[in-house]
Design an enzyme around this catalytic site. Structure first.
Site, short mmCIF file in Angstrom:
data_model
loop_
_atom_site.label_atom_id
_atom_site.label_comp_id
_atom_site.label_asym_id
_atom_site.label_seq_id
_atom_site.Cartn_x
_atom_site.Cartn_y
_atom_site.Cartn_z
N HIS A 349 -41.07 4.79 0.62
CA HIS A 349 -40.17 3.66 0.88
C HIS A 349 -40.64 2.73 1.98
CE1 HIS A 349 -36.55 4.34 -1.59
NE2 HIS A 349 -36.94 5.59 -1.58
N LYS A 536 -28.00 -7.06 6.59
CA LYS A 536 -28.93 -5.96 6.40
C LYS A 536 -29.06 -5.24 7.74
CE LYS A 536 -31.98 -9.07 5.02
NZ LYS A 536 -32.58 -8.50 3.84
N ARG A 537 -29.71 -4.09 7.77
CA ARG A 537 -29.92 -3.44 9.06
C ARG A 537 -30.66 -4.37 10.02
NH1 ARG A 537 -28.50 2.08 9.66
NH2 ARG A 537 -29.36 1.81 11.73
N LYS A 542 -37.37 -7.45 9.97
CA LYS A 542 -36.52 -8.25 9.09
C LYS A 542 -36.26 -9.65 9.65
CE LYS A 542 -34.05 -4.27 7.00
NZ LYS A 542 -34.01 -4.48 5.54
N THR A 644 -33.02 -4.77 -1.50
CA THR A 644 -32.13 -4.78 -2.67
C THR A 644 -30.99 -5.77 -2.48
OG1 THR A 644 -31.03 -2.83 -1.74
CG2 THR A 644 -32.58 -2.47 -3.56
N LYS A 648 -28.80 -8.48 -5.10
CA LYS A 648 -27.35 -8.66 -5.19
C LYS A 648 -26.98 -10.13 -5.04
CE LYS A 648 -27.00 -4.30 -2.65
NZ LYS A 648 -26.83 -3.79 -1.26
C1 PLP Z 1 -27.76 -3.39 -0.35
C2 PLP Z 1 -27.38 -2.89 0.99
C3 PLP Z 1 -28.37 -2.73 1.97
C4 PLP Z 1 -29.82 -3.10 1.77
O1 PLP Z 1 -30.03 -4.41 2.23
P1 PLP Z 1 -31.51 -5.00 2.41
O2 PLP Z 1 -31.26 -6.44 2.72
O3 PLP Z 1 -32.21 -4.83 1.10
O4 PLP Z 1 -32.15 -4.27 3.51
C5 PLP Z 1 -27.98 -2.25 3.21
N1 PLP Z 1 -26.70 -1.95 3.48
C6 PLP Z 1 -25.72 -2.11 2.56
C7 PLP Z 1 -24.33 -1.77 2.93
C8 PLP Z 1 -26.03 -2.58 1.28
O5 PLP Z 1 -25.06 -2.71 0.37
#
Ligand code: PLP
Length: 798
Positions: A349, A536-537, A542, A644, A648
């Site tokens: 990952h 995101k985190r 990032k 991911t 979305k």
């Molecule tokens: C989809 C999702 C992530 C992943 O986000 P990235 O932008 O791809 O790092 C992290 N936290 C939650 C709650 C999510 O639904």
């Protein structure tokens, strides 16, 4: 399933009366939620039972997905949708005068994950059931999931997330007859038995019960229910005397107490290793037991079982499987090794070196004395085999498991399995060319790509109801069952009425988010503004800070010229930082102080707003993502394995503003260059800097007055209350040479943001771009991703 609204209403009232001794009008949302959950459990129980029996009777091959994290969020709506009774229940509730939204929000997010990795594991559970493949999850039943984030004076404060609350996990079922024992610590040595055969003796080991709790994973309208098995720890009765104090008890309970909150960093803590081994050993023991019930020979277990290692946290699996096969079941080494390699597969990952798991050999030996011996044996045999084949000694040294007194878990997973996959095309390429290049030369056939995916049902039908209705009106309802039908939307990109309809749908979602923002932060935002979102985190790679720098530039521009012609913007952030990640927490503080400054400055005339929504999690993502106009995916090229949330956002009609990183590249391939905004360095340019060591951020800072002014804002009092944090950022960018090249990418990012501003002014063009994104997002359904795993890696049948 067969159910009428009238029957449902009767059942619901009966259950409420029996379970809670209260009538509908007097019941609290939490009582109503528990009742509904219990009722639908009753509805699906026989299907679940039948499925478990059918699988063991048919002797089908089963895949077990081992993951230290699962992040499903709320389960109620998804379970109702998949059972095919969501609309019926909503109608029944309307008749009963019950607010479905209130009942739904009474469910606490099941938050046993940090971010993308855990969410992916949860998505795969849904998709395995939906595609009908026999695939079970295997993880830990943490009492407290990831911490709950509160913002106090702009700072992140972490609180325990007691997600069990007073009602516990309504979905789980404890399975007492599947309890197994796990051994830790002590000494292990070999001793001849009566027949003269060497067998291991465990001296002074700690013996614990692993207790399984199964959570049903309901397939979409197909009568399939799989299990997500979460392990809890208990002390076996016969060992109770070993734990005479509360402290002694606590050391055991800690094993399933909390999830490690660090997303991209390896800590090397003993408790984490115990957690990893505990769930891996428990899972593998039950797998072997249930396989043997079929009366088949153990050396062929790989024909009926696949074990998937999601990232390296369960990567002790090949060694533990060898221990079980050789020590406990008496297989010879070669037969056991053959079965192990063919059973195991592994997903990588990340290429961030700080995230790679490397256990100190002494710690590993202390916690897992017998497994340690087996790891040494695997390592020895690997080295001998490779030397025999004439492999370059440098390559052997680079790929072996035990070196420099450390156990390299990724190496164990690769050597001990038959498949290694990356999670997006670029990421897999990088693994082959760079991070795992030596392994690739040894085992090219093991490497493959499986681009991540998302559960489209949750991100459209559940979280974006207005959008879903608009899609129905445009192409009919078939897309709800077959997401590839979405492609038909491509026929409507020049239909003005359709474009306007989708535009209005986005406005509705924005209005909902605006109301939520007002309620939770007090900030008023206009739905006429561009909703520009980064959730995101929080991590340096990032580059939330790049986004912040752009906001500071806009602020400076507006202070210089209040009449600056720009479409109003609302910048929306959501992000948890690992509690020990100082830099990330400083960025959160700065975002909040910047928000305070900007939101209270009337001279900006509402052209700029900044909102930080606390406690980002799946249920919050469901409110935010459908309301986004712009999806910020701005990681330094090569660092984000896939991402991911980018998928979305695409699916709900946001325009992606991105670097050529992770799955952004594949999004671009789907929508075409004109329907995505790409900027900045690509991976080759980043690698060129690494090779030539020619990056010099101070040079950029000194020669570019715009950048200089932005960076100075962090330390010259422009943003109040950030003396320490601002200095920390300044030092990261200038003194420590800007590890993630923000300064170099900044001008291109600003220019890309200006393109966004221009495009948004043309409502039709913007809506067309958005529709193209929705129409081509079917590419990222996790139903297809999991089908590829099932067919190409696990070789399953439906
Ligand atoms: C989809 C999702 C992530 C992943 O986000 P990235 O932008 O791809 O790092 C992290 N936290 C939650 C709650 C999510 O639904």
């Amino acid at each position: 399933m067969q159910l009428t609204k009238e029957q449902f209403i009767r059942d619901f009232k009966d259950t409420l009366h029996e379970e809670q001794l209260v009538k509908v009008p007097a019941a609290t949302p939490s009582e109503l939620f528990t009742t509904l959950a219990k009722l639908i459990r009753k509805y699906y129980t026989s299907t679940w039972l039948d499925r478990n029996h059918a699988l063991s009777d048919n002797k089908q091959k089963i895949a077990y997905y081992f993951s230290i994290e699962f992040l499903p969020g709320r389960m109620l709506e998804t379970n109702l949708l998949n059972l095919g009774i969501l609309d019926l229940v909503k109608e029944g509730f309307a008749d009963l005068d019950v607010d479905f939204e209130a009942v739904k929000t009474a469910e606490h997010d099941m938050a046993l994950g940090n971010g993308g990795l855990g969410r992916l594991a949860a998505a795969f559970m849904d998709s395995l059931a939906t595609t009908g493949y026999p695939g079970f999850g295997n993880g830990l039943r943490y009492k407290y999931g990831l911490f709950k984030q509160r913002i106090v004076d702009g700072y992140q404060v972490e609180l325990p997330d007691s997600w069990f609350g007073s009602i516990g996990n309504v979905w789980e079922v404890r399975k007492d007859h599947d309890i197994v024992q796990v051994k830790l610590f002590g000494n292990a040595y070999l001793q001849p038995n009566e027949e003269g055969k060497l067998v291991p003796v465990y001296d002074g080991a700690q013996v614990l019960n692993a207790v399984p709790y199964d959570v049903p994973q309901i397939g979409f309208e197909n009568g399939v229910i799989n299990n997500l098995r979460l392990w809890d720890v208990e002390i076996p009765e016969e060992y109770e005397l070993n734990y005479p104090t509360i402290d002694a008890l606590r050391t055991v309970r800690d094993i399933t107490s909390t999830l490690y909150p660090d997303d991209s960093n390896f800590e090397g803590k003993q408790l984490r290793l115990v957690q990893e081994y505990f769930m891996t050993s428990a899972g593998l023991q039950t797998i072997i037991k249930s396989y043997l019930k079929q009366g088949l020979p153990l050396e062929q277990i790989h024909e009926k079982v696949s074990v998937h290692i999601n990232d390296t946290h369960p990567a002790v699996a090949p060694a533990e499987f060898m221990r079980l096969l050789v020590d406990e079941y008496g297989l010879n080494w070669d037969a056991a090794w053959n079965a192990t390699v063919q059973t195991m597969s592994y997903t990588n990952h990340t290429i961030l070196s700080e995230a790679l798991e490397k256990w100190d050999a002494s710690l590993f030996k202390h916690v897992l004395p017998r497994v340690y011996q087996i790891v040494l044996e695997i390592d020895n045999r690997f080295v001998a085999e490779m030397a025999n084949k004439g492999v370059d000694p440098a390559v052997i040294e680079n790929t072996r498991i035990v070196k420099d007194d450390q156990i390299h878990m990724a190496n164990l997973a690769i050597i001990g399995g038959h498949s290694v996959n990356g999670v997006a095309k670029l990421h897999t390429e990088l693994l082959k060319e760079d991070t795992l290049h030596d392994f690739y030369t040894l085992y090219p056939e093991k490497f493959n790509n499986k681009t991540n995916g998302i559960v489209q049902r949750r991100w459209t039908q559940i979280s974006a109801p207005e959008l879903s209705k608009a899609i129905d009106e445009t192409i009919g309802k078939e897309w709800r069952k077959d997401i590839h039908e979405l492609r038909k939307l491509n026929d409507f990109v020049d239909d003005k009425a359709v474009l306007e309809n989708f535009y209005q749908v986005k406005q509705e979602a924005k209005a909902r988010l605006a109301a939520f923002i007002k309620e939770s932060t007090g900030v008023e935002v206009s739905t006429e503004a561009i909703f520009d979102v980064q959730v995101k985190r929080l991590h340096a790679y990032k580059r939330q800070l790049l986004n912040v720098m752009h906001i500071v530039k806009l602020y400076n521009d507006l202070k210089d010229n209040p009449d600056k012609d720009m479409v109003p913007r609302v910048f929306i952030f959501g992000a948890k930082a690992a509690p020990g990640y100082h830099f990330a927490k400083s960025v959160i503080k700065i975002i909040n102080e910047l928000a305070n400054l900007i939101n209270n400055d009337e001279s900006l005339q509402g052209k700029l707003k900044v909102v930080f929504l606390e406690n980002y999690r799946v249920s919050l993502a469901e409110i935010i993502i459908p309301a986004a106009d712009v999806s910020e995916q701005i990681s330094l090229a090569s660092k984000e394995a896939s991402g991911t949330s980018n998928m979305k956002f695409m699916m709900t009609g946001a325009i992606t503003l991105a670097t050529l990183d992770g799955a952004n590249i594949e999004i671009k391939d789907e929508v075409g260059d004109e329907n995505i905004i790409i900027f900045g360095m690509d991976k080759d340019e980043v690698y060129r800097h690494y090779a030539t060591h020619d990056y010099y951020s101070r040079g950029i800072y000194e020669s570019n007055p715009v950048i200089r002014r932005v960076v100075d804002s962090f330390v010259n009092g422009t943003i109040p209350n950030i003396q320490n944090e601002g200095m920390e950022i300044y030092e990261a960018l200038i003194t420590h040479n800007d590890e993630y090249f923000l300064l170099e990418d900044f001008p291109a990012y600003v220019e890309a943001q200006e393109r966004i501003d221009a495009l948004y002014r043309d409502r039709q063009t913007w809506s067309r771009m958005a529709l193209r994104n929705i129409a081509n997002s079917d590419k990222f359904t996790s139903d297809d991703t999991i089908t590829e795993y099932a067919e190409e890696i696990w070789k399953l049948k439906k």
